[in-house]
Design a protein around this motif. Structure first.
Motif, mmCIF file in Angstrom:
data_model
loop_
_atom_site.group_PDB
_atom_site.id
_atom_site.type_symbol
_atom_site.label_atom_id
_atom_site.label_comp_id
_atom_site.label_asym_id
_atom_site.label_seq_id
_atom_site.Cartn_x
_atom_site.Cartn_y
_atom_site.Cartn_z
ATOM 1 N N ASP A 349 3.308 -10.767 -0.261
ATOM 2 C CA ASP A 349 4.568 -10.041 -0.433
ATOM 3 C C ASP A 349 4.504 -8.589 0.040
ATOM 4 O OD1 ASP A 349 2.773 -9.427 -2.413
ATOM 5 O OD2 ASP A 349 4.300 -9.042 -3.935
ATOM 6 N N GLN A 350 3.294 -8.145 0.453
ATOM 7 C CA GLN A 350 3.208 -6.735 0.878
ATOM 8 C C GLN A 350 2.882 -6.607 2.361
ATOM 9 O OE1 GLN A 350 0.964 -4.203 -1.839
ATOM 10 N NE2 GLN A 350 1.355 -5.694 -3.437
ATOM 11 N N ARG A 351 2.928 -7.746 3.065
ATOM 12 C CA ARG A 351 2.477 -7.696 4.459
ATOM 13 C C ARG A 351 3.442 -6.964 5.388
ATOM 14 N NH1 ARG A 351 0.057 -13.647 4.267
ATOM 15 N NH2 ARG A 351 -1.652 -13.100 2.866
ATOM 16 N N THR A 352 4.660 -6.733 4.945
ATOM 17 C CA THR A 352 5.540 -5.892 5.775
ATOM 18 C C THR A 352 5.587 -4.470 5.206
ATOM 19 O OG1 THR A 352 7.381 -6.803 4.533
ATOM 20 C CG2 THR A 352 7.086 -7.656 6.746
ATOM 21 N N THR A 361 -1.874 -1.227 -1.069
ATOM 22 C CA THR A 361 -1.881 -2.373 -1.986
ATOM 23 C C THR A 361 -2.702 -1.997 -3.222
ATOM 24 O OG1 THR A 361 -3.851 -3.287 -0.975
ATOM 25 C CG2 THR A 361 -1.753 -4.011 -0.060
ATOM 26 N N ASP A 362 -2.431 -2.720 -4.331
ATOM 27 C CA ASP A 362 -3.145 -2.399 -5.570
ATOM 28 C C ASP A 362 -4.648 -2.551 -5.407
ATOM 29 O OD1 ASP A 362 -0.846 -1.781 -6.761
ATOM 30 O OD2 ASP A 362 -0.530 -3.743 -7.695
ATOM 31 N N LYS A 363 -5.013 -3.614 -4.633
ATOM 32 C CA LYS A 363 -6.450 -3.859 -4.442
ATOM 33 C C LYS A 363 -7.096 -2.641 -3.793
ATOM 34 C CE LYS A 363 -6.450 -8.803 -3.477
ATOM 35 N NZ LYS A 363 -6.749 -9.736 -2.404
ATOM 36 N N ALA A 364 -6.371 -2.058 -2.804
ATOM 37 C CA ALA A 364 -6.927 -0.914 -2.088
ATOM 38 C C ALA A 364 -7.037 0.292 -3.011
ATOM 39 C CB ALA A 364 -6.044 -0.575 -0.884
ATOM 40 N N ARG A 365 -6.050 0.459 -3.908
ATOM 41 C CA ARG A 365 -6.083 1.594 -4.842
ATOM 42 C C ARG A 365 -7.275 1.463 -5.786
ATOM 43 N NH1 ARG A 365 -0.878 4.047 -4.540
ATOM 44 N NH2 ARG A 365 0.571 2.394 -4.086
ATOM 45 N N ASP A 366 -7.472 0.207 -6.307
ATOM 46 C CA ASP A 366 -8.559 -0.024 -7.258
ATOM 47 C C ASP A 366 -9.910 0.402 -6.672
ATOM 48 O OD1 ASP A 366 -6.770 -0.983 -8.941
ATOM 49 O OD2 ASP A 366 -7.252 -3.125 -8.695
ATOM 50 N N ARG A 367 -10.053 0.136 -5.411
ATOM 51 C CA ARG A 367 -11.366 0.394 -4.805
ATOM 52 C C ARG A 367 -11.600 1.884 -4.566
ATOM 53 N NH1 ARG A 367 -13.799 -3.671 -1.646
ATOM 54 N NH2 ARG A 367 -14.166 -2.095 -0.058
ATOM 55 N N HIS A 386 6.147 1.141 22.293
ATOM 56 C CA HIS A 386 5.723 0.359 23.469
ATOM 57 C C HIS A 386 6.464 -0.976 23.562
ATOM 58 C CE1 HIS A 386 2.428 3.247 23.599
ATOM 59 N NE2 HIS A 386 2.227 2.844 24.831
ATOM 60 N N GLU A 387 7.502 -1.104 22.732
ATOM 61 C CA GLU A 387 8.288 -2.337 22.668
ATOM 62 C C GLU A 387 7.415 -3.551 22.378
ATOM 63 O OE1 GLU A 387 10.597 -2.400 26.277
ATOM 64 O OE2 GLU A 387 11.248 -0.349 25.872
ATOM 65 N N GLY A 388 6.399 -3.339 21.554
ATOM 66 C CA GLY A 388 5.508 -4.430 21.183
ATOM 67 C C GLY A 388 5.796 -4.900 19.761
ATOM 68 N N GLU A 389 4.911 -5.777 19.260
ATOM 69 C CA GLU A 389 5.092 -6.295 17.891
ATOM 70 C C GLU A 389 3.759 -6.213 17.170
ATOM 71 O OE1 GLU A 389 6.308 -10.393 18.239
ATOM 72 O OE2 GLU A 389 7.813 -9.802 19.713
ATOM 73 N N ILE A 390 3.832 -6.041 15.854
ATOM 74 C CA ILE A 390 2.591 -6.078 15.070
ATOM 75 C C ILE A 390 2.861 -6.860 13.798
ATOM 76 C CG2 ILE A 390 3.085 -3.809 14.007
ATOM 77 C CD1 ILE A 390 -0.021 -3.516 13.845
ATOM 78 N N ARG A 391 1.885 -7.666 13.387
ATOM 79 C CA ARG A 391 2.047 -8.384 12.115
ATOM 80 C C ARG A 391 0.703 -8.523 11.420
ATOM 81 N NH1 ARG A 391 4.480 -13.599 12.271
ATOM 82 N NH2 ARG A 391 2.963 -14.176 10.680
ATOM 83 N N ALA A 392 0.790 -8.627 10.096
ATOM 84 C CA ALA A 392 -0.421 -8.806 9.303
ATOM 85 C C ALA A 392 -0.382 -10.202 8.699
ATOM 86 C CB ALA A 392 -0.474 -7.759 8.201
ATOM 87 N N ASP A 393 -1.510 -10.913 8.748
ATOM 88 C CA ASP A 393 -1.582 -12.254 8.158
ATOM 89 C C ASP A 393 -2.868 -12.374 7.370
ATOM 90 O OD1 ASP A 393 0.749 -13.774 9.339
ATOM 91 O OD2 ASP A 393 -0.168 -12.938 11.146
ATOM 92 N N GLU A 394 -2.978 -13.563 6.765
ATOM 93 C CA GLU A 394 -4.209 -13.809 6.016
ATOM 94 C C GLU A 394 -5.197 -14.513 6.945
ATOM 95 O OE1 GLU A 394 -3.745 -16.303 2.647
ATOM 96 O OE2 GLU A 394 -5.737 -15.810 1.890
ATOM 97 N N GLU A 395 -6.417 -14.042 6.954
ATOM 98 C CA GLU A 395 -7.451 -14.690 7.758
ATOM 99 C C GLU A 395 -7.921 -15.918 6.972
ATOM 100 O OE1 GLU A 395 -8.662 -15.123 10.359
ATOM 101 O OE2 GLU A 395 -10.799 -14.927 10.553
ATOM 102 N N SER A 396 -8.278 -16.991 7.707
ATOM 103 C CA SER A 396 -8.608 -18.239 6.995
ATOM 104 C C SER A 396 -9.697 -18.037 5.939
ATOM 105 C CB SER A 396 -9.014 -19.314 7.998
ATOM 106 O OG SER A 396 -9.895 -18.757 8.931
ATOM 107 N N GLY A 397 -10.636 -17.144 6.210
ATOM 108 C CA GLY A 397 -11.734 -16.924 5.247
ATOM 109 C C GLY A 397 -11.314 -16.063 4.057
ATOM 110 N N GLY A 398 -10.083 -15.571 4.010
ATOM 111 C CA GLY A 398 -9.626 -14.771 2.857
ATOM 112 C C GLY A 398 -9.358 -13.320 3.193
#
Ligand code: ADP
Length: 412
Positions: A349-352, A361-367, A386-398
């Motif tokens: 829910d925070q990837r955008t 993210t909370d995890k980042a704050r905790d650390r 640059h008229e490009g796109e960027i997105r964040a996803d989950e990597e299969s390993g977590g």
């Protein structure tokens, strides 16, 4: 009307002249009784010669004199009475003046009355229509003016209610949309100021706290060094925040500041990995590269900043002895770069939201890893420019994977 009166008079004169041996006065009396116009004949002394009718023709003495002298008088105004013309009419060497005048008649009066009634009706209906138009057009405009005034005073909650679908309705809808956007911008501005203050406040609090602590006379060398290190780190953090804020603001204020050149993207990525070597090797992170040769036409410095921030985050949020993989390849007319790590990952829910300024993210704050939450905003701004796109996803390993897609400009 004047011409018709004149030609009538001329016709009378002509008829008289063509009927030989006719007595003038009886002839004129006869003509007068059948004519549709009122007529009168004056002799040289200015005396009327014909029987008086209900519609007496009484030009003033001067006009009679003029006509007797041989001048045609056109007296269409006739001092507010009916139009009249005077024609010289010499008979047997004696001057006469023939006056022809429009008769008032019932029909004329009647039509006059009807025209007045019609004009009054037109006036009343017209006034009613103008009033209706005022209600229909001016009222909504006044409402719009009031709403714009209240918007100008900073009240962004204004909303104009309307069911209309016409141009005024569309104008109202656009106004409501604009008010909503302004409200959103205002909210973002407030959040931004609050975030900046908060980010600046925490390092300042530690700096002043540790500086006060150092005023104590009895303090071990070890504690003094510890405090000084914290003060140094916090000052550096403040400086980083201000640099990033300045960078973000200059990018946002000049979205066309892209100085494009052609360069090899894969080589740039390799250079960035080498530049950050002390950080990833310090955490014993394994960095894998799978870089296909690809040339892009873009701003080299700005893109270098993008990879620095993304790889820097990867290293920051990946545990010791973790793994980071960087891939680059072409896909159609685009160059694609993926930066994957097996670190703490980003909740779905925070990837955008992470691309908004100061979002962490909370995890980042905790650390308690140092960071201001501005890095990804800068990245997003540059990619957008640059008229490009960027997105964040989950990597299969977590962990996380950031995918950047940039257009390869035409001809390259
Ligand atoms: P920061 O200075 O905090 O790193 P960024 O704008 O670069 O600011 O990142 C915003 C937030 O996005 C980070 O605080 C973190 O919560 C999250 N984030 C960014 N990159 C990663 C990553 N590789 N893995 C996990 N979380 C990440």
């Amino acid at each position: 009307m004047e011409n018709s009166l004149l030609s009538n008079g001329e016709q009378i004169i002509q008829t008289y002249r063509s009927s030989v041996g006719t007595e003038l006065i009886p002839f004129m009396n006869n003509v007068s009784s059948i004519s549709i116009y009122a007529i009168q004949l004056f002799d040289a002394s200015g005396k009327p010669l014909l029987e008086d009718k209900s519609e007496p023709v009484v030009p003033d003495a001067e006009r009679i004199r003029h006509v007797l002298a041989g001048t045609v008088v056109r007296d269409i105004e006739n001092d507010g009475r009916y139009p009249m013309v005077g024609l010289p009419f010499p008979v047997d060497g004696k001057p006469y003046a023939l006056f022809v005048m429009l008769k008032s008649n019932e029909l004329w009066m009647q039509s006059n009355k009807e025209v007045s009634t019609e004009l009054l009706t037109v006036f009343l209906v017209g006034s009613f229509l103008i009033l209706a138009a005022t209600r229909f057009i001016v009222k909504p405009l006044l409402r719009l003016r009031d709403a714009a005034g209240s918007l100008a005073q900073g009240n962004f909650d204004v909303k104009i209610r309307t069911n209309r679908k016409d141009e005024i309705g569309q104008l109202n809808a656009s106004f409501n949309e604009m008010a909503q956007e302004l409200a959103k911008l205002d909210r973002m501005r407030r959040e931004f100021v609050a975030n900046v203050s908060h980010e600046i406040q925490s390092p300042l609090t530690s700096i002043s706290g540790f500086a006060k602590a150092m005023k104590q006379k009895r303090m071990s060398e070890e504690s003094r060094m510890y405090y000084l290190t914290i003060i140094e780190e916090e000052s550096e953090r403040l400086s980083r925040i201000s640099q990033n804020l300045l960078r973000l603001s200059s990018l946002q204020h000049d979205p066309y500041s892209v100085h494009s050149t052609a360069f090899r993207l894969d080589e740039q990525l390799r250079k960035v990995v080498i530049a950050l070597e002390p950080q990833w090797s310090g955490k014993e992170i394994a960095v894998e590269l799978d870089l296909k040769p690809v040339t892009v036409h873009a701003d080299e410095d700005q893109l270098s900043q993008v990879w620095m921030n993304l790889l820097g985050n990867g290293i920051k949020f990946t545990p010791v002895r973790g793994r980071i993989c960087i891939r680059s390849y072409t896909e159609g007319r685009s160059a694609v770069v993926c930066i994957m790590d097996n670190g703490i990952g980003i909740p779905e829910d925070q990837r955008t939201d992470i691309f908004k300024p100061f979002h962490k993210t909370d995890k980042a704050r905790d650390r308690a890893v140092s960071g201001s939450g501005l890095g990804l905003s800068i990245v997003k701004q540059i990619v957008d420019m640059h008229e490009g796109e960027i997105r964040a996803d989950e990597e299969s390993g977590g962990g996380s994977v950031f995918t950047v897609k940039l257009p390869i400009r035409k001809g390259l």
